[in-house]
Design a protein around this motif. Structure first.
Motif, PDB file in Angstrom:
ATOM      1  N   SER A  47       0.819  -1.215   0.000  1.00 36.15           N
ATOM      2  CA  SER A  47       0.000   0.000   0.000  1.00 36.15           C
ATOM      3  C   SER A  47       0.854   1.267   0.000  1.00 36.15           C
ATOM      4  N   SER A  48       2.134   1.110   0.407  1.00 34.88           N
ATOM      5  CA  SER A  48       3.021   2.278   0.438  1.00 34.88           C
ATOM      6  C   SER A  48       3.728   2.508  -0.913  1.00 34.88           C
ATOM      7  N   LEU A  49       3.486   1.598  -1.859  1.00 32.29           N
ATOM      8  CA  LEU A  49       4.156   1.692  -3.157  1.00 32.29           C
ATOM      9  C   LEU A  49       3.196   2.162  -4.236  1.00 32.29           C
ATOM     10  N   ASN A  50       3.751   2.800  -5.238  1.00 35.51           N
ATOM     11  CA  ASN A  50       2.944   3.223  -6.389  1.00 35.51           C
ATOM     12  C   ASN A  50       2.884   2.150  -7.469  1.00 35.51           C
ATOM     13  N   TYR A  51       3.866   1.239  -7.454  1.00 38.02           N
ATOM     14  CA  TYR A  51       3.932   0.194  -8.474  1.00 38.02           C
ATOM     15  C   TYR A  51       4.272  -1.135  -7.806  1.00 38.02           C
ATOM     16  N   ILE A  52       3.904  -2.224  -8.474  1.00 40.42           N
ATOM     17  CA  ILE A  52       4.229  -3.557  -7.975  1.00 40.42           C
ATOM     18  C   ILE A  52       5.717  -3.793  -8.199  1.00 40.42           C
ATOM     19  N   PRO A  53       6.483  -4.159  -7.170  1.00 37.59           N
ATOM     20  CA  PRO A  53       7.929  -4.346  -7.330  1.00 37.59           C
ATOM     21  C   PRO A  53       8.250  -5.609  -8.115  1.00 37.59           C
ATOM     22  N   THR A  54       9.450  -5.609  -8.705  1.00 36.32           N
ATOM     23  CA  THR A  54       9.946  -6.775  -9.432  1.00 36.32           C
ATOM     24  C   THR A  54      10.390  -7.844  -8.452  1.00 36.32           C
ATOM     25  N   ASP A  55      10.278  -9.121  -8.878  1.00 33.04           N
ATOM     26  CA  ASP A  55      10.732 -10.237  -8.045  1.00 33.04           C
ATOM     27  C   ASP A  55      12.182  -9.977  -7.627  1.00 33.04           C
ATOM     28  N   PRO A  56      12.498  -9.953  -6.342  1.00 30.41           N
ATOM     29  CA  PRO A  56      13.859  -9.636  -5.885  1.00 30.41           C
ATOM     30  C   PRO A  56      14.915 -10.607  -6.399  1.00 30.41           C
ATOM     31  N   SER A  57      14.539 -11.874  -6.642  1.00 31.62           N
ATOM     32  CA  SER A  57      15.524 -12.814  -7.203  1.00 31.62           C
ATOM     33  C   SER A  57      15.897 -12.414  -8.629  1.00 31.62           C
ATOM     34  N   ILE A  58      14.921 -11.884  -9.352  1.00 36.53           N
ATOM     35  CA  ILE A  58      15.223 -11.395 -10.708  1.00 36.53           C
ATOM     36  C   ILE A  58      16.156 -10.190 -10.635  1.00 36.53           C
ATOM     37  N   ILE A  59      15.866  -9.292  -9.684  1.00 41.39           N
ATOM     38  CA  ILE A  59      16.748  -8.130  -9.489  1.00 41.39           C
ATOM     39  C   ILE A  59      18.167  -8.587  -9.182  1.00 41.39           C
ATOM     40  N   PHE A  60      18.294  -9.591  -8.297  1.00 42.31           N
ATOM     41  CA  PHE A  60      19.607 -10.072  -7.866  1.00 42.31           C
ATOM     42  C   PHE A  60      20.409 -10.626  -9.044  1.00 42.31           C
ATOM     43  N   PHE A  61      19.808 -11.596  -9.752  1.00 44.48           N
ATOM     44  CA  PHE A  61      20.552 -12.259 -10.826  1.00 44.48           C
ATOM     45  C   PHE A  61      20.737 -11.347 -12.043  1.00 44.48           C
ATOM     46  N   LYS A  62      19.772 -10.517 -12.322  1.00 50.53           N
ATOM     47  CA  LYS A  62      19.898  -9.597 -13.459  1.00 50.53           C
ATOM     48  C   LYS A  62      21.034  -8.605 -13.224  1.00 50.53           C
ATOM     49  N   SER A  63      21.096  -8.040 -12.025  1.00 51.60           N
ATOM     50  CA  SER A  63      22.143  -7.063 -11.705  1.00 51.60           C
ATOM     51  C   SER A  63      23.525  -7.697 -11.752  1.00 51.60           C
ATOM     52  N   LEU A  64      23.665  -8.900 -11.172  1.00 50.14           N
ATOM     53  CA  LEU A  64      24.971  -9.564 -11.151  1.00 50.14           C
ATOM     54  C   LEU A  64      25.422  -9.956 -12.554  1.00 50.14           C
ATOM     55  N   ILE A  65      24.508 -10.507 -13.356  1.00 54.31           N
ATOM     56  CA  ILE A  65      24.879 -10.931 -14.713  1.00 54.31           C
ATOM     57  C   ILE A  65      25.305  -9.728 -15.555  1.00 54.31           C
ATOM     58  N   LEU A  66      24.560  -8.634 -15.451  1.00 49.46           N
ATOM     59  CA  LEU A  66      24.907  -7.442 -16.221  1.00 49.46           C
ATOM     60  C   LEU A  66      26.256  -6.866 -15.763  1.00 49.46           C
ATOM     61  N   TYR A  67      26.491  -6.915 -14.445  1.00 53.56           N
ATOM     62  CA  TYR A  67      27.765  -6.376 -13.959  1.00 53.56           C
ATOM     63  C   TYR A  67      28.937  -7.262 -14.381  1.00 53.56           C
ATOM     64  N   ILE A  68      28.729  -8.566 -14.406  1.00 54.51           N
ATOM     65  CA  ILE A  68      29.788  -9.476 -14.886  1.00 54.51           C
ATOM     66  C   ILE A  68      30.129  -9.167 -16.345  1.00 54.51           C
ATOM     67  N   ILE A  69      29.124  -8.824 -17.150  1.00 52.80           N
ATOM     68  CA  ILE A  69      29.362  -8.453 -18.552  1.00 52.80           C
ATOM     69  C   ILE A  69      30.246  -7.195 -18.614  1.00 52.80           C
ATOM     70  N   ILE A  70      29.954  -6.214 -17.753  1.00 51.48           N
ATOM     71  CA  ILE A  70      30.775  -5.002 -17.706  1.00 51.48           C
ATOM     72  C   ILE A  70      32.219  -5.341 -17.350  1.00 51.48           C
ATOM     73  N   MET A  71      32.417  -6.204 -16.363  1.00 51.54           N
ATOM     74  CA  MET A  71      33.769  -6.582 -15.959  1.00 51.54           C
ATOM     75  C   MET A  71      34.505  -7.281 -17.103  1.00 51.54           C
ATOM     76  N   ILE A  72      33.803  -8.117 -17.863  1.00 46.87           N
ATOM     77  CA  ILE A  72      34.428  -8.793 -19.007  1.00 46.87           C
ATOM     78  C   ILE A  72      34.855  -7.772 -20.059  1.00 46.87           C
ATOM     79  N   LEU A  73      33.984  -6.815 -20.332  1.00 42.15           N
ATOM     80  CA  LEU A  73      34.320  -5.779 -21.317  1.00 42.15           C
ATOM     81  C   LEU A  73      35.543  -4.980 -20.870  1.00 42.15           C
ATOM     82  N   MET A  74      35.596  -4.612 -19.598  1.00 43.75           N
ATOM     83  CA  MET A  74      36.701  -3.797 -19.099  1.00 43.75           C
ATOM     84  C   MET A  74      38.033  -4.539 -19.123  1.00 43.75           C
TER      85      MET A  74
END
Length: 434
Positions: A47-74
């Motif tokens: 009730s305190s949110l304006n939008y339904i939040p994303t599944d936190p497990s998706i947030i976790f794995f999506k953020s880590l996978i994208l950051y690993i891609i950045i590290m590979i590029l660098m």
């Protein structure tokens, strides 16, 4: 190499620390969601949110996978910086885009990844003069990367709501931990900038020292060239002395001896005196021939082969063929017949002026005009070089003046707007024809 290694080491530490931070923020969403479920406060939380939040497990794995891609590029493209600069620009833009997606996935609670991408841009394009243009979008992104700005553009959940579900004590501890992570990340970024700036200062000092050394070497080479020219001049004088001694001196000695003999015999034996005078005449003609041969040896080969105008054109072609120099010749002496001495002197003056324009003035264009005005020959040589406020009469300029004085010529110089040499030589009777 050592300075670049230090930058690379700091950047590697920043990569690891950003991995820790992204993992920590993603885990906050996961543990907070689990805490909400376990304490049956899901209704109050949603009730305190304006939008339904994303599944936190998706947030976790999506953020880590994208950051690993950045590290590979660098890491993978470090060795390709100099070989493929435009390719690296493309990958830097990709890093920025992925970094933005990570920040958006974490609801912009974390923007420290921009420090890492900014550092990577400086590291990757350290020797590229356009690096400042690459960092401007990153600075703008860092300024606007917060929930309040992007919540007006995207449907975002306020990350503070995940912290508000805890007690004040727990919430305070989490907030302190988050702030500590951000502060350490910022300190690493400041350390990277300090090393980067220090390296730039050292590099500028090194380049300054190298420029000073180059200037000193050039000065020494100029002195060496002047000494070599002076030695060559002395050798030429000695050669001329030997030439005069062997030709004109020999002839004059023979003539003097013959004249003395004629004086002694003229009253006693006129016929023998006549024969002696014929011998003297032969010696005189032979001496004249020897002197002419000696003078011809001193003439530039191009003058001997092509004549005055042809020699000038040949010299100009030689200068322009081996450099980017452009030379324009305005030759208006079609009805003039000079003696060899004047041609030699004019040729040497033009040759010396072109050499000075290239060596000292860094000229790229020279205009040469030769014409007759008021019964005088005028030679004007104008270049677009550096010029000078005050004329310094070195060996070359003095030689010009000395050579021209031999034929009653005058020369003036003007160092404003490039370098201008103006030569005036009187025309003798018989040198002009219709």
């Amino acid at each position: 190499m050592l300075e670049r290694f230090n930058l690379k080491r700091i950047r590697a530490i920043m990569m690891f620390w950003n991995l820790v931070m992204i993992t920590s923020y993603a885990m906050i969403f996961m543990f907070s969601t689990k805490y909400i479920i376990m304490n049956n406060i899901s209704r109050d939380f949603l009730s305190s949110l304006n939008y339904i939040p994303t599944d936190p497990s998706i947030i976790f794995f999506k953020s880590l996978i994208l950051y690993i891609i950045i590290m590979i590029l660098m890491n993978f493209f470090d060795h390709r910086v100099k070989e493929y600069p435009f390719e690296n620009i493309l990958f830097l833009l990709i890093e920025t885009l992925i970094g933005f997606v990570i920040m958006k996935s974490l609801y912009f609670i974390y923007s420290g990844i921009i420090y890492l991408i900014f550092s990577d841009a400086l590291f990757r394009f350290k020797e590229n003069k356009y690096v400042k243009w690459l960092t401007i979008p990153l600075i703008l992104l860092l300024i606007i990367s917060n929930y309040n700005f992007f919540s007006t553009l995207f449907p975002l959940v306020n990350a503070d709501a995940y912290l508000n579900v805890y007690t004040s004590t727990t919430r305070g501890l989490l907030q302190v931990g988050i702030n500590l992570l951000d502060i350490v990340n910022l300190l690493f970024f400041i350390l990277f900038l300090m090393i980067y700036i220090a390296n730039e200062v050292q590099e500028n000092e090194r380049m300054t020292q190298e420029l000073i050394m180059v200037h000193q070497v050039n000065h020494e080479l100029e002195n060496y060239a002047a000494v070599s020219e002076k030695i060559a001049e002395d050798k030429e004088r000695k050669r001329l002395a030997r030439e005069i001694h062997d030709t004109l001196g020999h002839a004059l000695t023979g003539i003097a001896a013959g004249v003395d003999a004629c004086i002694a015999m003229i009253d006693i034996n006129p016929q023998a005196t006549k024969q002696q005078l014929m011998v003297i005449s032969k010696v005189v003609r032979q001496g004249i021939g020897d002197v002419r041969n000696s003078l011809n040896k001193l003439r530039p080969g191009a003058l001997e082969q092509h004549g005055f105008k042809g020699a000038l054109e040949n010299m100009i072609e030689e200068f322009t063929s081996v450099s980017d120099l452009e030379i324009t010749l305005d030759y208006r002496l079609e009805k003039v017949d000079f003696e060899n001495t004047k041609e030699d002197i004019l040729f040497r003056v033009i040759q010396e002026s072109i050499t000075n324009a290239v060596r000292h003035g860094d000229a790229t264009h020279i205009n040469i005009s030769i014409y007759i005005e008021d019964q005088k020959l005028k030679l004007e040589i104008q270049d677009n070089g550096q010029g000078c406020e005050e004329i310094h009469y070195g060996f070359g300029l003095k030689q010009m003046r000395e050579r021209l004085s031999m034929i009653n010529g005058k020369v003036t110089y003007d160092g404003h707007h490039g370098f201008l040499t103006v030569v005036t030589i009187p025309i003798q009777e018989g040198e002009l024809y219709d």
